[in-house]
Design a protein around this motif. Sequence first.
Motif, PDB file in Angstrom:
ATOM      1  N   ASP A 112      45.326  44.972  31.739  1.00  0.00           N
ATOM      2  CA  ASP A 112      45.275  45.836  32.908  1.00  0.00           C
ATOM      3  C   ASP A 112      44.131  45.466  33.831  1.00  0.00           C
ATOM      4  OD1 ASP A 112      47.376  47.426  32.601  1.00  0.00           O
ATOM      5  OD2 ASP A 112      46.265  49.301  32.390  1.00  0.00           O
ATOM      6  N   GLN A 113      42.983  45.175  33.206  1.00  0.00           N
ATOM      7  CA  GLN A 113      41.764  45.001  33.995  1.00  0.00           C
ATOM      8  C   GLN A 113      41.072  43.726  33.548  1.00  0.00           C
ATOM      9  OE1 GLN A 113      39.635  48.542  32.794  1.00  0.00           O
ATOM     10  NE2 GLN A 113      40.745  49.801  34.255  1.00  0.00           N
ATOM     11  N   LYS A 131      28.405  45.431  35.648  1.00  0.00           N
ATOM     12  CA  LYS A 131      29.271  45.627  36.814  1.00  0.00           C
ATOM     13  C   LYS A 131      29.799  44.272  37.252  1.00  0.00           C
ATOM     14  CE  LYS A 131      26.779  49.598  38.757  1.00  0.00           C
ATOM     15  NZ  LYS A 131      25.540  49.635  37.943  1.00  0.00           N
ATOM     16  N   GLY A 132      31.010  44.270  37.781  1.00  0.00           N
ATOM     17  CA  GLY A 132      31.535  42.995  38.250  1.00  0.00           C
ATOM     18  C   GLY A 132      32.870  43.148  38.938  1.00  0.00           C
ATOM     19  N   ASP A 181      41.955  41.156  40.193  1.00  0.00           N
ATOM     20  CA  ASP A 181      42.704  41.626  41.363  1.00  0.00           C
ATOM     21  C   ASP A 181      41.778  41.942  42.540  1.00  0.00           C
ATOM     22  OD1 ASP A 181      41.479  43.972  40.695  1.00  0.00           O
ATOM     23  OD2 ASP A 181      43.297  45.028  40.104  1.00  0.00           O
ATOM     24  N   GLY A 182      40.493  41.652  42.400  1.00  0.00           N
ATOM     25  CA  GLY A 182      39.565  41.831  43.518  1.00  0.00           C
ATOM     26  C   GLY A 182      38.823  43.144  43.490  1.00  0.00           C
ATOM     27  N   SER A 183      39.297  44.119  42.677  1.00  0.00           N
ATOM     28  CA  SER A 183      38.588  45.398  42.610  1.00  0.00           C
ATOM     29  C   SER A 183      37.359  45.237  41.709  1.00  0.00           C
ATOM     30  CB  SER A 183      39.524  46.481  42.071  1.00  0.00           C
ATOM     31  OG  SER A 183      39.968  46.140  40.782  1.00  0.00           O
TER      32      SER A 183
END
Length: 432
Positions: free
Chosen positions: A398-399, A373-374, A378-380
């Motif tokens: 994208d991520q 998890k991290g 973009d902060g999400s």
Amino acid sequence: MFRYLPEQASQVASEVDWLHYWITDLAVFFTVAICGSMVYFAIRYRRRNGVDHETPRIEGSNFLEIVWTVVPTIISIIVAYYGVVIYNDLVRVDKDAMVINVEGRQWAWDFQYDNGKTTTGELYIPVGKPVQLVLTSKDVLHSFFVPSMRVKKDAVPGRFTYVSFTPIRTGDYNVFCTEYCGMNHSQMLAKLHVRSEAEFAQWKNDRSAELASAQMSPFELGKQLFTSKGCNACHTLNGAPLVGPSYLHLFGSKREFTDGTTLAEADDDYIRESILNPSAKVEKGYAPIMPSFDGQLSDQEILGLIAFIRAYKDGPPAGEEAPAAAAPAADPSTLSPVERGKIIYETKLCKACHTLDGSSLVGPTFKGIYGRKGELADGSSYVANEEYIKHSMLMPNDQVVKGFAPAMPSFEGQLSDDQINDVIAFMKSISE
Ligand code: CUA
């Protein structure tokens, strides 16, 4: 029109480009004008309805004769004049220029500074200061070419030539060998690093790498020389023959030579001789093309290389990469998904950016990746589940994970769904 030259990074570059483009534009203009009117007239006065056009007979025109003699003469004089002026700027050496010795060899560039510091493939210079690179070659003709600086000169064995220029902006630029010089000519590259004066001085006076090499174990030193001296261009570590025999299982093995003689056991002395005088004993099945390293390696460095080769006597030494050559040959259908995923990891070069040992490279490590998890750039937040990983392979930008650049290429169309599942299985296997 046609502005295609690379970045102008030296003082003379804008002059060179100006003249180059001027000549090109002129050539394009006349080509279009002449061929254009030719095509136009051919169509305009073509034979129609089986009837030729009667053309008037023109006896000549002094006015036209003078125009098309005088105009091209003036153009040629302008081109020649600026050609000489700019050539002069190119070959002039500033009296304060910093001299760096450059030696080409198959297939690398070596640089030597006035304080004795030497590098291979990495040339550092300060911005705004004129430099003079004195070129020569150890073996065959090479040519030193830095497109961004607009300099190019042959490096000739037994002779010194030079290029001189003043870099006007910091950055990293490509250096090419631009004279075909043998099998790995296209790999004969170097990087030119233009740095601020302070950074350059710091780099030049930093001799810690040399100090470190003086304190390395013989094996570590040999391992470093294997790449820095370019042994790896011709000798592999995985048993595959290249230009020369592989180092794997070489030490202690029986050798056969082209002259029919044999050696029962490859020992230290044989390896030393092969480094200094390679043509004395040429391995059967190979060409006698290895250059001599006489005068290029200290005794300590030769001992290092021997230690390195000896370490591969019974297979790759512990901690060194296992030979990857055998892996792709295996029949994929008999392998488990984890094994197939591992092969994809190696052959699709995931390993160039993602480590397995927990350290970060260009991208996050694969160790423990599944279920991680991290935070994203973009902060999400994200959870590395199957869906996320698959999406990251197909649409990597994208991520992007926070702290990393969006540098990964998409593998869309390059990996089947099955292959993606194999990679995920491999990731799971190293995430327990
Ligand atoms: Cu050196 Cu091509």
